[in-house]
Design a protein around this motif. Structure first.
Motif, PDB file in Angstrom:
ATOM      1  N   SER A  40       0.845  -1.193   0.000  1.00 10.97           N
ATOM      2  CA  SER A  40       0.000   0.000   0.000  1.00 10.97           C
ATOM      3  C   SER A  40       0.880   1.243   0.000  1.00 10.97           C
ATOM      4  CB  SER A  40      -0.912   0.011   1.229  1.00 10.97           C
ATOM      5  OG  SER A  40      -0.139   0.170   2.410  1.00 10.97           O
ATOM      6  N   TYR A  41       0.333   2.349  -0.491  1.00  5.59           N
ATOM      7  CA  TYR A  41       1.058   3.618  -0.429  1.00  5.59           C
ATOM      8  C   TYR A  41       1.307   4.002   1.030  1.00  5.59           C
ATOM      9  CZ  TYR A  41      -0.116   4.184  -5.377  1.00  5.59           C
ATOM     10  OH  TYR A  41      -0.243   4.001  -6.733  1.00  5.59           O
ATOM     11  N   GLU A  42       0.362   3.631   1.895  1.00  6.67           N
ATOM     12  CA  GLU A  42       0.530   3.930   3.320  1.00  6.67           C
ATOM     13  C   GLU A  42       1.810   3.283   3.856  1.00  6.67           C
ATOM     14  OE1 GLU A  42      -1.478   2.845   7.648  1.00  6.67           O
ATOM     15  OE2 GLU A  42      -2.772   2.921   5.871  1.00  6.67           O
ATOM     16  N   ASP A  43       1.982   1.992   3.588  1.00  8.52           N
ATOM     17  CA  ASP A  43       3.170   1.293   4.085  1.00  8.52           C
ATOM     18  C   ASP A  43       4.445   1.822   3.448  1.00  8.52           C
ATOM     19  OD1 ASP A  43       1.646  -0.247   5.751  1.00  8.52           O
ATOM     20  OD2 ASP A  43       1.831  -2.094   4.607  1.00  8.52           O
ATOM     21  N   ALA A  44       4.376   2.157   2.167  1.00  8.01           N
ATOM     22  CA  ALA A  44       5.567   2.652   1.467  1.00  8.01           C
ATOM     23  C   ALA A  44       6.063   3.959   2.073  1.00  8.01           C
ATOM     24  CB  ALA A  44       5.267   2.842  -0.016  1.00  8.01           C
ATOM     25  N   PHE A  45       5.151   4.862   2.435  1.00  7.46           N
ATOM     26  CA  PHE A  45       5.569   6.127   3.037  1.00  7.46           C
ATOM     27  C   PHE A  45       5.959   5.942   4.499  1.00  7.46           C
ATOM     28  CE2 PHE A  45       4.243   8.160  -0.773  1.00  7.46           C
ATOM     29  CZ  PHE A  45       4.958   9.345  -0.805  1.00  7.46           C
ATOM     30  N   TYR A  46       5.241   5.104   5.202  1.00 11.08           N
ATOM     31  CA  TYR A  46       5.620   4.841   6.593  1.00 11.08           C
ATOM     32  C   TYR A  46       7.036   4.271   6.654  1.00 11.08           C
ATOM     33  CZ  TYR A  46       5.891   2.644  11.150  1.00 11.08           C
ATOM     34  OH  TYR A  46       6.318   2.270  12.401  1.00 11.08           O
ATOM     35  N   ALA A  47       7.372   3.356   5.764  1.00  8.35           N
ATOM     36  CA  ALA A  47       8.705   2.736   5.759  1.00  8.35           C
ATOM     37  C   ALA A  47       9.799   3.778   5.573  1.00  8.35           C
ATOM     38  CB  ALA A  47       8.788   1.689   4.652  1.00  8.35           C
ATOM     39  N   GLN A  48       9.579   4.714   4.645  1.00  9.67           N
ATOM     40  CA  GLN A  48      10.576   5.757   4.398  1.00  9.67           C
ATOM     41  C   GLN A  48      10.724   6.688   5.598  1.00  9.67           C
ATOM     42  OE1 GLN A  48      10.277   7.580   0.266  1.00  9.67           O
ATOM     43  NE2 GLN A  48       8.353   6.432   0.333  1.00  9.67           N
ATOM     44  N   LEU A  49       9.596   7.095   6.155  1.00 10.84           N
ATOM     45  CA  LEU A  49       9.629   8.033   7.275  1.00 10.84           C
ATOM     46  C   LEU A  49      10.220   7.382   8.521  1.00 10.84           C
ATOM     47  CD1 LEU A  49       6.149   9.648   6.598  1.00 10.84           C
ATOM     48  CD2 LEU A  49       8.394  10.690   6.181  1.00 10.84           C
ATOM     49  N   LYS A  50       9.999   6.094   8.685  1.00  8.30           N
ATOM     50  CA  LYS A  50      10.610   5.365   9.797  1.00  8.30           C
ATOM     51  C   LYS A  50      12.131   5.357   9.647  1.00  8.30           C
ATOM     52  CE  LYS A  50      10.145   0.942  12.283  1.00  8.30           C
ATOM     53  NZ  LYS A  50      11.527   0.458  12.361  1.00  8.30           N
ATOM     54  N   TYR A  51      12.587   5.134   8.419  1.00  7.38           N
ATOM     55  CA  TYR A  51      14.034   5.149   8.162  1.00  7.38           C
ATOM     56  C   TYR A  51      14.621   6.528   8.462  1.00  7.38           C
ATOM     57  CZ  TYR A  51      18.381   5.521   5.545  1.00  7.38           C
ATOM     58  OH  TYR A  51      19.678   5.782   5.186  1.00  7.38           O
ATOM     59  N   ILE A  52      13.941   7.578   8.014  1.00  5.36           N
ATOM     60  CA  ILE A  52      14.421   8.942   8.254  1.00  5.36           C
ATOM     61  C   ILE A  52      14.524   9.219   9.751  1.00  5.36           C
ATOM     62  CG2 ILE A  52      13.821  11.397   8.041  1.00  5.36           C
ATOM     63  CD1 ILE A  52      12.525  10.694   5.325  1.00  5.36           C
ATOM     64  N   HIS A  53      13.492   8.842  10.492  1.00 10.93           N
ATOM     65  CA  HIS A  53      13.475   9.109  11.934  1.00 10.93           C
ATOM     66  C   HIS A  53      14.568   8.327  12.662  1.00 10.93           C
ATOM     67  CE1 HIS A  53      11.960  10.071  15.882  1.00 10.93           C
ATOM     68  NE2 HIS A  53      11.876   8.784  16.175  1.00 10.93           N
ATOM     69  N   GLU A  54      14.745   7.064  12.286  1.00 10.56           N
ATOM     70  CA  GLU A  54      15.742   6.240  12.981  1.00 10.56           C
ATOM     71  C   GLU A  54      17.168   6.645  12.617  1.00 10.56           C
ATOM     72  OE1 GLU A  54      14.669   2.248  11.993  1.00 10.56           O
ATOM     73  OE2 GLU A  54      13.116   2.149  13.552  1.00 10.56           O
ATOM     74  N   LYS A  55      17.354   7.124  11.394  1.00 13.97           N
ATOM     75  CA  LYS A  55      18.690   7.546  10.979  1.00 13.97           C
ATOM     76  C   LYS A  55      19.086   8.852  11.651  1.00 13.97           C
ATOM     77  CE  LYS A  55      21.370   9.009   6.956  1.00 13.97           C
ATOM     78  NZ  LYS A  55      21.326   9.428   5.525  1.00 13.97           N
ATOM     79  N   ASN A  56      18.120   9.757  11.796  1.00 16.67           N
ATOM     80  CA  ASN A  56      18.432  11.072  12.363  1.00 16.67           C
ATOM     81  C   ASN A  56      17.249  11.554  13.215  1.00 16.67           C
ATOM     82  OD1 ASN A  56      19.613  13.549  12.933  1.00 16.67           O
ATOM     83  ND2 ASN A  56      18.963  14.470  10.992  1.00 16.67           N
ATOM     84  N   PRO A  57      17.104  11.021  14.427  1.00 15.71           N
ATOM     85  CA  PRO A  57      15.960  11.375  15.284  1.00 15.71           C
ATOM     86  C   PRO A  57      16.118  12.749  15.941  1.00 15.71           C
ATOM     87  CG  PRO A  57      17.414   9.891  16.448  1.00 15.71           C
ATOM     88  CD  PRO A  57      18.004  10.047  15.059  1.00 15.71           C
ATOM     89  N   SER A  58      16.255  13.776  15.118  1.00 15.27           N
ATOM     90  CA  SER A  58      16.491  15.121  15.629  1.00 15.27           C
ATOM     91  C   SER A  58      15.215  15.722  16.211  1.00 15.27           C
ATOM     92  CB  SER A  58      17.007  16.021  14.500  1.00 15.27           C
ATOM     93  OG  SER A  58      17.061  17.365  14.918  1.00 15.27           O
ATOM     94  N   THR A  59      15.356  16.372  17.347  1.00 16.38           N
ATOM     95  CA  THR A  59      14.211  17.054  17.956  1.00 16.38           C
ATOM     96  C   THR A  59      13.888  18.350  17.221  1.00 16.38           C
ATOM     97  OG1 THR A  59      15.713  18.149  19.517  1.00 16.38           O
ATOM     98  CG2 THR A  59      14.667  16.091  20.236  1.00 16.38           C
ATOM     99  N   ASP A  60      14.807  18.776  16.349  1.00 15.33           N
ATOM    100  CA  ASP A  60      14.589  20.005  15.587  1.00 15.33           C
ATOM    101  C   ASP A  60      13.884  19.750  14.255  1.00 15.33           C
ATOM    102  OD1 ASP A  60      15.898  21.505  17.527  1.00 15.33           O
ATOM    103  OD2 ASP A  60      17.871  21.129  16.625  1.00 15.33           O
ATOM    104  N   ALA A  61      13.707  18.470  13.905  1.00 13.42           N
ATOM    105  CA  ALA A  61      13.085  18.145  12.619  1.00 13.42           C
ATOM    106  C   ALA A  61      11.628  18.613  12.591  1.00 13.42           C
ATOM    107  CB  ALA A  61      13.151  16.645  12.367  1.00 13.42           C
ATOM    108  N   VAL A  62      11.246  19.157  11.453  1.00 12.25           N
ATOM    109  CA  VAL A  62       9.856  19.566  11.241  1.00 12.25           C
ATOM    110  C   VAL A  62       9.342  18.837  10.003  1.00 12.25           C
ATOM    111  CG1 VAL A  62       8.259  21.469  10.847  1.00 12.25           C
ATOM    112  CG2 VAL A  62      10.336  21.843  12.218  1.00 12.25           C
ATOM    113  N   TRP A  63       8.302  18.056  10.181  1.00 11.67           N
ATOM    114  CA  TRP A  63       7.780  17.241   9.079  1.00 11.67           C
ATOM    115  C   TRP A  63       6.610  17.936   8.392  1.00 11.67           C
ATOM    116  CZ3 TRP A  63       7.697  11.267  10.011  1.00 11.67           C
ATOM    117  CH2 TRP A  63       8.947  10.847  10.470  1.00 11.67           C
TER     118      TRP A  63
END
Length: 389
Positions: free
Chosen positions: A148-171
């Protein structure tokens, strides 16, 4: 003698009935339909998809076909227009008398064809646009391959968060104002809630929009650093181009359609190393092996059109053929459907996770891998292998 004659006649009649074939099947041939985007701005998608069907048919036929029957693929162009999709399938059913369907174009297109598919009990594998609306509710003869498109975007965003879990990030998210866009936002919303990140902005646009300068200005003002980009093809490229003009420091997550060379070239000028979540492999040994195999069945020029859609359609037709083969010589649509329902762990040559349709939704290929496009090199690199989300 009269009794013997009547018995013989009844036997012959029952024998003829037992061997009466469904449309699209003869002693030597099986006709497979393909409704695809062969003209218009998105023709490169359809051509890549049709190429996978051609390669699959070539490979199957080179091994003797399906129990001695060769596969013939008949392609009809819908130009990515739902009304034309309905007309194309009508022609394939009534004139060409196809047995099954492998190419189904986009989400709105396959839904336009659905009444014909169900009415005629046509074995159908949907792998080009595996949206939730296709398999919920389940249709008896329809089997969906892809995440699903839902899973495809969740997978990418999970990778982004785990790679750089910055508190300054704005999504932030920008997406089409339609059913496709809703699925993209569902993946974004799931990630935002789970990771507790700052949700800076949510923007929608009408399909066909080309100017995103206002949206980019809003993203700049909101301080967006992570973007779920729900644009497609030129739209996705235009969104990133406007963001680059304003020097917005983005990590974009994209639709899997941006994982094909033609789309990547549209996004590359913006200079972002964007991500793509996909249910088929974009790079690696499996892809190299596939290209080598494909050289037996297509020209050098056609090899240039191989894309992620090629892999998806190849998997669709080979899984369909595996189900048909189990029917033996008594090939019918219903037998094929019944065998698809029990298909489990079908090997896709490493182009995706194994295919299994033996579940209530008749839906497989849901594992997602994450890739990153390196703008400097013009190549994709795997970041996360196939996983279930």
């Amino acid at each position: 003698m009269k009794t013997i004659a009547m018995t013989l006649a009844a036997f012959l009649a029952s024998t003829m009935l037992a061997h009466a074939a469904d449309p699209g099947v003869s002693d030597t041939e099986i006709k497979i339909g393909d409704v695809n985007i062969m003209t218009g701005p998105a023709a490169f998608v359809g051509k890549g998809f049709a190429l996978g069907t051609k390669i699959a048919a070539g490979l199957i036929n080179s091994k003797g076909g399906v129990n001695g029957r060769k596969i013939t693929v008949i392609t009809e162009d819908d130009g990515y227009i739902p009304a034309r999709s309905f007309q194309a399938l009508t022609k394939l059913i009534e004139v060409d008398e196809i047995f099954a369907l492998n190419g189904t174009s986009g989400t709105a297109n396959v839904m336009a064809m659905m009444p014909l598919i169900e009415e005629n009990n046509i074995p159908t594998v949907v792998s080009q646009a595996p949206a939730e609306i296709v398999y919920k509710p389940v249709r008896a003869s329809v089997f969906t391959f892809g995440a699903s498109y839902e899973d495809a975007f969740y997978a990418q965003l999970k990778y982004i968060h785990e790679k750089n879990p910055s508190t300054d990030a704005v999504w932030g998210i920008i997406r089409q104002d339609d059913d496709f866009g809703k699925e993209v936002e569902a993946g974004y919303d799931r990630a935002v809630k789970e990771f507790g990140v700052k949700d800076g902005i949510r923007l929608r646009f009408k399909k066909g929009t080309t100017n995103f300068s206002a949206e980019a200005a809003q993203m700049k003002a909101a301080g967006i650093t992570v973007l779920a980009n729900g644009g497609i093809f030129a739209g996705a490229g235009n969104i990133l181009a406007e963001a680059r003009k304003l020097d917005i420091p983005l990590q974009p997550a994209e639709v899997w359609s941006e994982g094909i060379p033609a789309s990547a070239r549209l996004l590359a000028p913006a200079g972002y190393d964007f991500l793509v979540g996909d249910y088929v492999s974009l790079t690696g040994p499996a892809n190299d092996k596939f290209v080598e195999m494909a050289k037996q069945f297509v020209s050098e020029d056609e090899l240039k059109d191989i894309s992620r859609y090629t892999y998806a359609s190849f998997i669709g037709l080979t899984s369909l053929a595996a189900a048909m083969e189990k029917c033996g010589q008594e090939l019918t649509r219903q037998c094929t459907i019944d065998n698809l329902k029990t298909l489990k762990d079908f090997d896709t040559m490493g182009l995706s996770a194994p295919v299994s349709f033996d579940n209530p939704e008749q839906h497989s290929g849901t594992a997602v891998a994450v890739y990153q496009y390196m703008a400097k090199d013009g190549k994709f690199e795997e970041r996360v292998p196939f996983q279930q989300y």
